[in-house]
Scaffold this motif. Structure first.
Motif, PDB file in Angstrom:
ATOM      1  N   SER A   1       0.810  -1.217   0.000  1.00  0.00           N
ATOM      2  CA  SER A   1       0.000   0.000   0.000  1.00  0.00           C
ATOM      3  C   SER A   1       0.848   1.274   0.000  1.00  0.00           C
ATOM      4  N   CYS A   2       1.850   1.324   0.896  1.00  0.00           N
ATOM      5  CA  CYS A   2       2.624   2.568   1.029  1.00  0.00           C
ATOM      6  C   CYS A   2       4.084   2.434   0.636  1.00  0.00           C
ATOM      7  N   GLY A   3       4.578   1.192   0.472  1.00  0.00           N
ATOM      8  CA  GLY A   3       5.965   0.994   0.068  1.00  0.00           C
ATOM      9  C   GLY A   3       6.972   0.992   1.196  1.00  0.00           C
ATOM     10  N   LEU A   4       6.537   1.080   2.442  1.00  0.00           N
ATOM     11  CA  LEU A   4       7.451   1.098   3.590  1.00  0.00           C
ATOM     12  C   LEU A   4       8.045  -0.289   3.797  1.00  0.00           C
ATOM     13  N   THR A   5       9.356  -0.370   3.994  1.00  0.00           N
ATOM     14  CA  THR A   5       9.985  -1.639   4.344  1.00  0.00           C
ATOM     15  C   THR A   5      10.128  -1.707   5.858  1.00  0.00           C
ATOM     16  N   TYR A   6      10.373  -2.914   6.350  1.00  0.00           N
ATOM     17  CA  TYR A   6      10.542  -3.065   7.788  1.00  0.00           C
ATOM     18  C   TYR A   6      11.792  -2.328   8.269  1.00  0.00           C
TER      19      TYR A   6
END
Length: 171
Positions: free
Chosen positions: A75-80
């Motif tokens: 959804s937002c492209g954030l990685t851990y």
């Protein structure tokens, strides 16, 4: 009270630490506290929520489990790894994508990973009754395990009355 370190200036910083159920107290003046690295008395205040999270997890998020595949939230492209560096979740979908890794962190910070916030006054009556019923059932189990049968009977009666109320509202 004088400073525990210099024994000259009045103590204005009182630090209580509990580690492994061992309580230690220190009473320091401003300068000794700053020298000891306990506090910084600079005029600039830089406090951010991610700093709070990092403090809860130790010196950094390096303690968080890292996975070889740096899959990003669809959804937002954030990685851990991005979360580990910033301490901020990108969107609501991140909780689903990284749920297995976030749950231990949420439990450590909040004591639970299940939201038990306020119930809206309008239209939240049924939910409040169900939450109360769940709480009473937990109380009943505790009383029975402790062999507190009089309290257990009282809670049992309250559960029956509440279940009757809930079924009456459904029908």
């Amino acid at each position: 009270m004088l400073c525990d370190d210099c024994k000259e200036k009045p103590a204005s910083v009182h630090i209580t630490k509990i580690v492994n159920n061992q309580k230690t107290e220190r009473h320091l003046c401003d300068s000794c506290a700053e020298k000891a690295g306990e506090l910084s008395f600079s005029t600039e205040v830089n406090f951010a929520f991610q700093d709070f999270l990092k403090g809860m997890m130790g010196s950094s998020f390096a303690a968080l489990p890292q996975h070889k595949s740096e899959a990003a939230c669809p959804s937002c492209g954030l990685t851990y790894g991005d979360f580990g560096r910033s301490g901020k979740i990108g969107c609501g979908e991140c909780y689903t994508v990284y749920g297995d890794r976030l749950e231990p962190l949420l439990r450590r910070i909040h004591g639970t990973s299940c939201h038990t916030g306020k119930v809206p006054r309008r239209g939240g009556g049924k939910l409040a009754l169900r939450q109360r019923l769940r709480q009473l059932k937990g109380d009943l189990d505790r009383h029975v395990s402790r062999e507190e049968y009089e309290q257990a009977a009282r809670v049992r009666d309250e559960i029956k009355a509440l279940e009757g109320r809930i079924s009456a509202e459904k029908g």
